[in-house]
Motif scaffolding. Structure first.
Motif, mmCIF file in Angstrom:
data_model
loop_
_atom_site.group_PDB
_atom_site.id
_atom_site.type_symbol
_atom_site.label_atom_id
_atom_site.label_comp_id
_atom_site.label_asym_id
_atom_site.label_seq_id
_atom_site.Cartn_x
_atom_site.Cartn_y
_atom_site.Cartn_z
ATOM 1 N N GLU A 189 -5.879 2.563 6.777
ATOM 2 C CA GLU A 189 -5.338 3.683 7.546
ATOM 3 C C GLU A 189 -5.936 5.006 7.089
ATOM 4 O O GLU A 189 -6.161 5.918 7.903
ATOM 5 C CB GLU A 189 -3.812 3.720 7.416
ATOM 6 C CG GLU A 189 -3.157 4.778 8.290
ATOM 7 C CD GLU A 189 -1.644 4.783 8.150
ATOM 8 O OE1 GLU A 189 -1.022 5.785 8.552
ATOM 9 O OE2 GLU A 189 -1.078 3.785 7.646
ATOM 10 N N PHE A 190 -6.220 5.122 5.793
ATOM 11 C CA PHE A 190 -6.848 6.344 5.299
ATOM 12 C C PHE A 190 -8.233 6.519 5.922
ATOM 13 O O PHE A 190 -8.627 7.643 6.283
ATOM 14 C CB PHE A 190 -6.974 6.302 3.776
ATOM 15 C CG PHE A 190 -7.466 7.587 3.155
ATOM 16 C CD1 PHE A 190 -6.581 8.496 2.629
ATOM 17 C CD2 PHE A 190 -8.828 7.888 3.123
ATOM 18 C CE1 PHE A 190 -7.026 9.688 2.075
ATOM 19 C CE2 PHE A 190 -9.285 9.070 2.575
ATOM 20 C CZ PHE A 190 -8.380 9.974 2.045
ATOM 21 N N ALA A 191 -8.982 5.416 6.050
ATOM 22 C CA ALA A 191 -10.308 5.493 6.674
ATOM 23 C C ALA A 191 -10.200 6.028 8.101
ATOM 24 O O ALA A 191 -11.025 6.851 8.538
ATOM 25 C CB ALA A 191 -10.978 4.120 6.657
ATOM 26 N N LEU A 192 -9.179 5.575 8.844
ATOM 27 C CA LEU A 192 -8.982 6.073 10.207
ATOM 28 C C LEU A 192 -8.594 7.555 10.201
ATOM 29 O O LEU A 192 -9.099 8.347 11.018
ATOM 30 C CB LEU A 192 -7.904 5.235 10.906
ATOM 31 C CG LEU A 192 -7.535 5.663 12.329
ATOM 32 C CD1 LEU A 192 -8.768 5.607 13.241
ATOM 33 C CD2 LEU A 192 -6.415 4.785 12.882
ATOM 34 N N MET A 193 -7.701 7.949 9.281
ATOM 35 C CA MET A 193 -7.301 9.351 9.178
ATOM 36 C C MET A 193 -8.518 10.240 8.905
ATOM 37 O O MET A 193 -8.690 11.294 9.531
ATOM 38 C CB MET A 193 -6.265 9.528 8.063
ATOM 39 C CG MET A 193 -4.893 8.944 8.357
ATOM 40 S SD MET A 193 -3.802 8.991 6.904
ATOM 41 C CE MET A 193 -3.779 10.751 6.565
ATOM 42 N N TRP A 194 -9.367 9.819 7.995
ATOM 43 C CA TRP A 194 -10.519 10.624 7.620
ATOM 44 C C TRP A 194 -11.572 10.639 8.742
ATOM 45 O O TRP A 194 -12.172 11.688 9.012
ATOM 46 C CB TRP A 194 -11.128 10.097 6.334
ATOM 47 C CG TRP A 194 -12.157 10.990 5.729
ATOM 48 C CD1 TRP A 194 -13.497 10.771 5.629
ATOM 49 C CD2 TRP A 194 -11.930 12.271 5.129
ATOM 50 N NE1 TRP A 194 -14.120 11.811 5.015
ATOM 51 C CE2 TRP A 194 -13.173 12.759 4.687
ATOM 52 C CE3 TRP A 194 -10.796 13.055 4.924
ATOM 53 C CZ2 TRP A 194 -13.324 13.987 4.062
ATOM 54 C CZ3 TRP A 194 -10.940 14.277 4.295
ATOM 55 C CH2 TRP A 194 -12.187 14.744 3.876
ATOM 56 N N ALA A 195 -11.767 9.518 9.379
ATOM 57 C CA ALA A 195 -12.746 9.458 10.475
ATOM 58 C C ALA A 195 -12.310 10.324 11.650
ATOM 59 O O ALA A 195 -13.158 10.765 12.450
ATOM 60 C CB ALA A 195 -12.928 8.014 10.922
ATOM 61 N N SER A 196 -11.014 10.586 11.782
ATOM 62 C CA SER A 196 -10.496 11.354 12.909
ATOM 63 C C SER A 196 -10.487 12.865 12.651
ATOM 64 O O SER A 196 -10.002 13.623 13.493
ATOM 65 C CB SER A 196 -9.072 10.889 13.240
ATOM 66 O OG SER A 196 -9.041 9.496 13.514
ATOM 67 N N GLN A 197 -11.009 13.312 11.516
ATOM 68 C CA GLN A 197 -10.982 14.736 11.176
ATOM 69 C C GLN A 197 -12.205 15.460 11.761
ATOM 70 O O GLN A 197 -13.010 16.065 11.041
ATOM 71 C CB GLN A 197 -10.937 14.904 9.660
ATOM 72 C CG GLN A 197 -9.699 14.329 9.000
ATOM 73 C CD GLN A 197 -8.435 14.968 9.509
ATOM 74 O OE1 GLN A 197 -8.338 16.199 9.593
ATOM 75 N NE2 GLN A 197 -7.437 14.143 9.822
ATOM 76 N N GLN A 198 -12.332 15.401 13.085
ATOM 77 C CA GLN A 198 -13.473 16.063 13.722
ATOM 78 C C GLN A 198 -13.453 17.579 13.506
ATOM 79 O O GLN A 198 -14.501 18.212 13.325
ATOM 80 C CB GLN A 198 -13.508 15.757 15.222
ATOM 81 C CG GLN A 198 -14.051 14.397 15.583
ATOM 82 C CD GLN A 198 -12.981 13.322 15.494
ATOM 83 O OE1 GLN A 198 -11.795 13.624 15.330
ATOM 84 N NE2 GLN A 198 -13.380 12.062 15.610
ATOM 85 N N GLU A 199 -12.275 18.196 13.535
ATOM 86 C CA GLU A 199 -12.200 19.644 13.345
ATOM 87 C C GLU A 199 -12.659 20.033 11.947
ATOM 88 O O GLU A 199 -13.388 21.024 11.767
ATOM 89 C CB GLU A 199 -10.768 20.131 13.595
ATOM 90 C CG GLU A 199 -10.634 21.648 13.549
ATOM 91 C CD GLU A 199 -9.231 22.125 13.870
ATOM 92 O OE1 GLU A 199 -9.018 23.352 13.950
ATOM 93 O OE2 GLU A 199 -8.332 21.264 14.030
ATOM 94 N N LEU A 200 -12.238 19.234 10.968
ATOM 95 C CA LEU A 200 -12.661 19.510 9.591
ATOM 96 C C LEU A 200 -14.179 19.358 9.462
ATOM 97 O O LEU A 200 -14.845 20.172 8.791
ATOM 98 C CB LEU A 200 -11.932 18.560 8.632
ATOM 99 C CG LEU A 200 -12.033 18.859 7.133
ATOM 100 C CD1 LEU A 200 -11.329 20.169 6.799
ATOM 101 C CD2 LEU A 200 -11.429 17.709 6.324
ATOM 102 N N ALA A 201 -14.722 18.332 10.107
ATOM 103 C CA ALA A 201 -16.176 18.114 10.055
ATOM 104 C C ALA A 201 -16.931 19.218 10.782
ATOM 105 O O ALA A 201 -18.051 19.594 10.389
ATOM 106 C CB ALA A 201 -16.509 16.754 10.655
#
Length: 527
Positions: A383-395
């Motif tokens: 679930e952490f991998a999904l949370m991090w992959a979904s941080q488009q704004e942060l990227a």
């Protein structure tokens, strides 16, 4: 309890030499040295070799006739030790008897040589019964005691003596496993202040006394032992386990053991989730670098131990929910800090004004790395991998910050790629693809700084993790990602991850040995 027999003391019993031991008017007594109670005696001196050292300067009594019920002398308290092959009794004139070398006969094995000890409690000459303790390997201790003292203090002795005729003055206890502690426990019946006697003892010895006191039904001794165990420090996990197991054994007998057990159990109904959440919050919000680093290591180790217990399966989900709550809080804080640092006038501010935000970004990124490590260890990081992959704004904000401020975030991305490459987490295909699309390019931009400015960064491990993650995708996705990488690598060289091994695997899969051709025929042999 060992077997009990009631016997009469006969004149033909083993002859015992007595030596004094101390007894005070208050009942304090000194048990013979533990050496006396050793199961295997030292080998006697050969008869043809005199002792090299002079006799000790202690009180020496004359040898007595071979009667165990002889009227006591003026010696206050007596005990004695003798081996059958060490003393000869019955000589009419011991002072003038010369040593006689007997004919050579087979000497008995040392293990089979019996040892006898006699101990008298209380005022000398006032005892009215005997208790004989028979240990292993022929070891024997004869206690001169007082019926009233035993009956008042021991439920066991009270029951046994009430069953017997009052004229029979001897109880015999067979197969005593711990004769020394049996003697110690009987002696405590004569003490008015048992706590003073126990205070100098070790925890292990008090546990031995507690066991015998339990067998005797010596309740006042049991209570004193429990008070001692409640107050004394326990050294090490092994000693703690021994204390707890011994005390739990008494719990079913209606004995008050709660004060001791409160050291290892709590009546407060706080849920584990609330407690772990509070600990997490304290560690994550600490601004003291050394303390935060050390406590992160400690908590990670303790959670790892907790996770290894079979009984922890039910509480694992509760703990994971708490960790993910902390993850979301840290991500929100990190995004807010990125927005602040991405403002056009942020870089124009004085260094003192920028430093708090830059420092806090590093702290939040380090917090997320720690939480990710915990989740990987608990096999719950998908679930952490999904949370991090979904941080488009942060990227998207990532390139707007200086590399000194943002490279900590790329460490999180690198750890995820390493974990996927090692099989430590198994996110679904869409998550793996999204993770590469969102964070591979920011990682490439920070790669040069990571190699030279991050001590914990292992280039070969990270490159292998990225390559293996790419190769888990469908072939067409592998191609698009690797071709994009190739363009960056040809421009940046060593400042870009070297994914040549993954590129070669993709090349062979595509051009040399495709497993399925365009017509659906089976793959052709290379020969």
């Amino acid at each position: 309890m060992a077997e009990i027999r009631v016997t009469k003391v006969e004149q033909s019993q083993t002859k015992i030499r007595n030596v004094p031991i101390a007894v005070t008017p208050e009942g304090f007594w000194c048990c013979p040295s533990p050496v006396v109670f050793q199961k295997t005696p030292k080998a006697p001196n050969p008869l043809n070799k005199p002792k090299s050292s002079p006799p000790p300067k202690t009180t020496v009594q004359k040898k007595h006739p071979p009667m165990t019920e002889k009227k006591p002398t003026t010696t206050q308290t007596r005990s004695g030790v003798v081996s059958d092959d060490q003393q000869t009794f019955g000589s009419e004139n011991p002072a003038t008897a010369a040593p006689v070398v007997p004919e050579r006969t087979p000497r008995p094995k040392i293990e089979n040589v019996p040892r006898k000890v006699a101990i008298e409690f209380g005022e000398p000459g006032t005892s009215d019964m005997k208790v004989i303790l028979l240990g292993k390997q022929g070891f024997c201790v004869k206690l001169s005691v007082h019926r009233k003292v035993l009956v008042e203090n021991s439920r066991f002795f009270a029951d046994k003596l009430s069953e017997q005729e009052s004229g029979l003055p001897c109880l015999e206890i067979d197969d005593c496993e711990d004769v020394e502690i049996y003697v110690e426990t009987v002696g405590l019946m004569y003490c008015k202040e048992m706590k003073q006697r126990l205070i100098k003892q070790s925890v292990s010895r008090v546990l031995r006394i507690l066991k015998v006191a339990e067998l005797f039904g010596f309740n006042s001794c049991i209570q004193t032992c429990l008070e001692y165990l409640e107050a004394v420090p326990w050294v090490g996990e092994e000693e703690e386990e021994k204390v707890v197991s011994s005390v739990l054994r008494l719990q079913g007998e209606g004995i008050g053991v709660t004060p001791v057990l409160k050291r290892v159990s709590s009546d407060v109904s706080n849920s584990p989730r609330d407690t772990i959440s509070h600990i997490m919050e304290l560690v994550l919000k600490s601004n003291e670098e050394r303390g935060r680093r050390e406590m992160k290591s400690v908590v990670l180790k303790l959670l790892r131990e907790k996770n290894s217990l079979p009984s922890n399966a039910g509480s694992a989900d509760v703990c994971n929910e708490t960790i993910y709550t902390s993850c979301r809080s840290c991500l929100n804080s990190l995004l807010s800090l990125f927005k602040q640092a991405a403002e056009p006038d942020f870089n124009d501010k004085p260094g003192d004004s920028k430093e708090p935000a830059v420092k806090q970004i590093a702290i939040e990124a380090d917090n997320l790395s720690w939480l990710l490590e915990i989740l990987i260890d608990r096999q719950a990081a998908d679930e952490f991998a999904l949370m991090w992959a979904s941080q488009q704004e942060l990227a998207t904000l990532h390139p707007k910050l200086s590399i000194v401020s943002r490279y900590h975030v790329s460490c999180i991305t690198a750890r995820l790629f390493v974990g996927i490459g090692k099989g430590e987490l198994l996110p679904v295909k869409d998550t793996r693809h999204l993770l590469l699309q969102t964070w591979l390019h920011p990682l490439i931009n920070d790669y040069s700084w990571l190699q030279h400015g991050c001590r914990s960064f292992d280039r070969k491990v990270v490159e292998e993790g990225i390559g293996r993650t790419i190769l888990t995708l469908p072939l067409e996705d592998q191609q698009s990602i690797l071709l994009a990488w190739l363009g960056n690598f040809l421009k940046a060289g060593d400042n870009c991850p070297n994914l040549q091994r993954a590129f070669e695997v993709w090349w062979r899969r595509t051009f040399i040995r495709p497993y399925v051709d365009g017509q659906g025929n089976p793959p052709q042999s290379d020969s």
